[in-house]
Every structure is written in C-alpha cells, then in structure tokens.
Design an enzyme around this catalytic site. Structure first.
Site, PDB file in Angstrom:
ATOM      1  N   GLY A 128       0.817  -1.249  -0.163  1.00  0.00           N
ATOM      2  CA  GLY A 128      -0.203  -0.034  -0.341  1.00  0.00           C
ATOM      3  C   GLY A 128       1.028   0.496   0.241  1.00  0.00           C
ATOM      4  O   GLY A 128       2.207   1.035  -0.280  1.00  0.00           O
ATOM      5  N   HIS A 174       3.958   6.984  20.555  1.00  0.00           N
ATOM      6  CA  HIS A 174       3.605   6.756  18.805  1.00  0.00           C
ATOM      7  C   HIS A 174       2.329   7.857  19.051  1.00  0.00           C
ATOM      8  O   HIS A 174       1.367   7.394  19.244  1.00  0.00           O
ATOM      9  CB  HIS A 174       3.101   5.706  18.270  1.00  0.00           C
ATOM     10  CG  HIS A 174       3.281   5.992  16.754  1.00  0.00           C
ATOM     11  ND1 HIS A 174       3.599   7.740  15.962  1.00  0.00           N
ATOM     12  CD2 HIS A 174       2.568   5.980  15.376  1.00  0.00           C
ATOM     13  CE1 HIS A 174       3.752   7.839  14.833  1.00  0.00           C
ATOM     14  NE2 HIS A 174       2.516   6.742  14.148  1.00  0.00           N
ATOM     15  N   ASN A 176      -6.293  -5.174  12.872  1.00  0.00           N
ATOM     16  CA  ASN A 176      -4.278  -5.787  12.101  1.00  0.00           C
ATOM     17  C   ASN A 176      -3.481  -6.352  13.363  1.00  0.00           C
ATOM     18  O   ASN A 176      -2.519  -7.420  12.825  1.00  0.00           O
ATOM     19  CB  ASN A 176      -4.037  -4.149  12.665  1.00  0.00           C
ATOM     20  CG  ASN A 176      -4.795  -2.634  11.857  1.00  0.00           C
ATOM     21  OD1 ASN A 176      -4.637  -3.526  10.870  1.00  0.00           O
ATOM     22  ND2 ASN A 176      -4.037  -1.518  11.926  1.00  0.00           N
TER      23      ASN A 176
END
Ligand SMILES: NC(=O)c1ccc[n+]([C@@H]2O[C@H](COP(=O)([O-])OP(=O)(O)OC[C@H]3O[C@@H](n4cnc5c(N)ncnc54)[C@H](O)[C@@H]3O)[C@@H](O)[C@H]2O)c1
Length: 311
Positions: free
Chosen positions: A9, A175, A95
């Site tokens: 992707g 993050h 995921n």
C-alpha cells in the site's frame, strides 16, 4: 542483501521505492494479499530504474512467502487504517490478526531476519510481532520515533528558516499523543533549541508534532506515506550497512527507564544485529512522569490485545 516489505500500500510501496532507488538493498521483495497489486508496484519501481539509474531488483508477489526466503530485514506495513464506525478495539483485533499471520510466515521463511513493524497501533503491533516471532527483543522493533522526530525537526526548521539537516532531536515514549518530547536534547547546529525558540512557541511546535499524524489525515483523508516509508527505509539502511545509527525505536523495555514489559520508543544504536544498545539517558522528574503516562497508555492497549488473545 535481500529485504522484504509486506504490504504494498502507500507506506510499503514508498518504502520499497526508497530501498530500491537509494540502492539500500540489492533485492527488494514486495508482498501483498491483494492479487497482482504488489507485482504492479514492483514493476513500476523497476521501470523507474533506467530513469533514476539504480540496479536494485524489485519483485512483487501475491502472498507467496517462498519469494521472501532468507531476507535480512522484513518491514511489515500490512494493516488497515481505522475506518468510520470502527472502534479502536476492532482495529486492534483486525491488525493484530494481520500482523500475527504475516509474522508467522516471515519467520518461517526468514528465521534470521530483523523485523521492523510499521502497522498501527504501532507499539502494540510491535508487541504482537515480538510475541508471535519469538525472536529476541533486539530483532523485532517498531518505526515511529524517526517519523515523529522528523515532523518535529521539520517544524523547527520552518520556524527558524534553517536547514532541516542541522536539527537533531530525540523523543521517547508511545507513537503519537503520548510521545515524550525532550526539548533540552534538541539542537540546531549544536546550539540548544531553547536558546533560539521561545518556550511557548516550542511548546506549540511540540503539540503540533503530537498531532502530526492527525493533521495529515485531516488534509488527505488517509494517513501519511512519504515520511513513514522513508523512515522505515532509513532503519533498514542502518541495519544492512551496520551503520550504528542513533535513532528512537520502539521495542520491548525490560527495566530501562524504569519501564518493564512494555513497548515504547527509546534512543538506540541500530546496526547489523538490530538494536545493539539502548541509550539510557537521564530524565528529569517531569520527563519521567510523561514517560509513565505513555507507559500506562500503551499498556492499556496491550491489555486489550491480551484480552482478545485469551478469548
Ligand atoms: N508507524 C507509523 O509511524 C505509521 C505511519 C503511517 C502509517 N502507519 C500504518 O501503516 C499501515 C499501512 O498504512 P498504508 O497507508 O500503507 O495503508 P494501505 O491501506 O495503503 O496499505 C496496506 C496494505 O496492506 C495489505 N494487506 C492487508 N492485509 C494483508 C496481509 N494479510 N498480508 C499482506 N498484505 C496485506 C493491503 O492489501 C494494503 O495494500 C497502517 O496500519 C497505518 O496505520 C504507521
């Protein structure tokens, strides 16, 4: 020197492109589950070679892990972005399923590889890949800190109208929202940034950095790929060339910075063995408190994954 990128992707294809045109690897394998997609992206990258003058071989494949055999480094970018109506827990389940299945195949065909995880939620997908791979913690790492510091450095360069090359910085923690900025470790050509930018302005730069991913999603309707793809390629380069670069990298902490059994970004030396050393710098009270908050936030998401695994 063979490198595999799983997921063709936006981020995966960009990473493969950088690995190819900068000749970081001699062979790049791009793999995706979507029929023909990775083959097409790899062909496009190969057809750019006579224009941009590189001789990296780039091949694409549809879910055929035999093609990835004996890769030195594998970058995992496969995963869905959060869709409208999807809860955070749904995203974690989806995921984690993808990253887990991919990791199993990766280690089956490349047992000596170093794995770089890019899929989100990053810290917890690094945890998932580490668990499934059963590799030592220095060989399963996540990319987030290079991107977060790059965003911070680019905002500082814009503010001061100086080259981004001359700005050095380190950030710790999770993050995104819970990252731990360390302005006292930020320099501009060796000069502490606090000498050049007023405290309130620097604070607004740090806040913008924390929301850096969201700013791009708002503008484009999807998350970024140029900087994330390049950041992952930079980690690959440090490993395959044994550069011993100092980067913030997500990995399992086992007591460093007072944090145990949690996956957080910390400054490390990156070389042919993956993480060769964690640079455990001294933190002041405020920074330690922010790191604790970050640990709490990441551990909460790790627990969601543990709960899903137990079902
Ligand atoms: N760590 C970071 O700083 C950072 C930055 C940007 C994006 N991301 C994350 O990276 C991931 C990829 O982002 P993107 O923009 O490239 O998304 P994308 O949708 O463009 O690409 C993901 C690709 O993964 C493929 N895929 C899905 N399941 C697969 C499987 N089982 N095996 C192989 N391929 C599979 C899809 O077909 C798709 O081509 C997302 O999770 C995103 O949130 C992380």
């Amino acid at each position: 020197m063979k490198v595999t990128v799983v997921g063709a992707g936006n981020v995966g294809a960009t990473c493969a492109d950088v690995l190819a045109y900068r000749e970081i690897a001699t062979e790049v394998v791009l793999l995706d589950i979507r029929e023909g997609f990775a083959e097409g992206k790899a062909l496009d990258i190969s057809q750019k070679a006579p224009i941009d003058l590189y001789d990296t071989r780039t091949i694409g494949c549809t879910n055929d892990y035999t093609k990835t055999a004996n890769s030195e480094v594998v970058v995992i970018t496969s995963g869905l972005p959060r869709k409208p109506g999807m809860t955070r827990d749904d995203l974690i389940a989806t995921n984690a399923g993808i990253v887990g299945a991919v990791t199993e195949q990766v280690v089956k065909y490349s047992p000596n590889a170093i794995i770089i995880v890019v899929s989100n939620p990053l810290d917890v997908m690094t945890y998932q890949a580490h668990l499934v791979s059963k590799l030592p913690r220095n060989r399963v790492i996540g990319m987030a800190g290079i991107l977060d510091t790059a965003r911070y450095r680019s905002f500082i360069s814009e503010e001061l109208n100086v080259s981004p090359k001359d700005i050095q910085a380190v950030l710790l923690g999770g993050h995104g929202d819970t990252m731990v900025p360390l302005p006292r470790y930020t320099t501009v050509g060796g000069i502490p940034v606090t000498e050049l930018i007023a405290a309130d302005k620097l604070q607004s730069i740090l806040e913008r950095t924390k929301r850096g991913g969201g700013e791009l999603v708002k503008l484009m309707g999807t998350s970024a790929w140029y900087a994330p793809g390049s950041a992952a390629a930079q980690m690959v380069e440090a490993i395959v060339k044994d550069q011993k670069r100092v980067f913030p990298v997500c990995m399992q902490l086992q007591g460093e910075f007072g944090v145990k059994d949690c996956y957080l970004g910390v400054p490390v030396v990156l070389g042919k063995n993956g993480v060769e050393r964690i640079l455990e710098i001294k933190l002041n009270e405020a920074e330690l408190a922010m790191l604790k908050d970050s640990e709490k936030a990441v551990k909460a998401v790790m627990q969601v994954l543990d709960g899903q695994r137990a079902k």
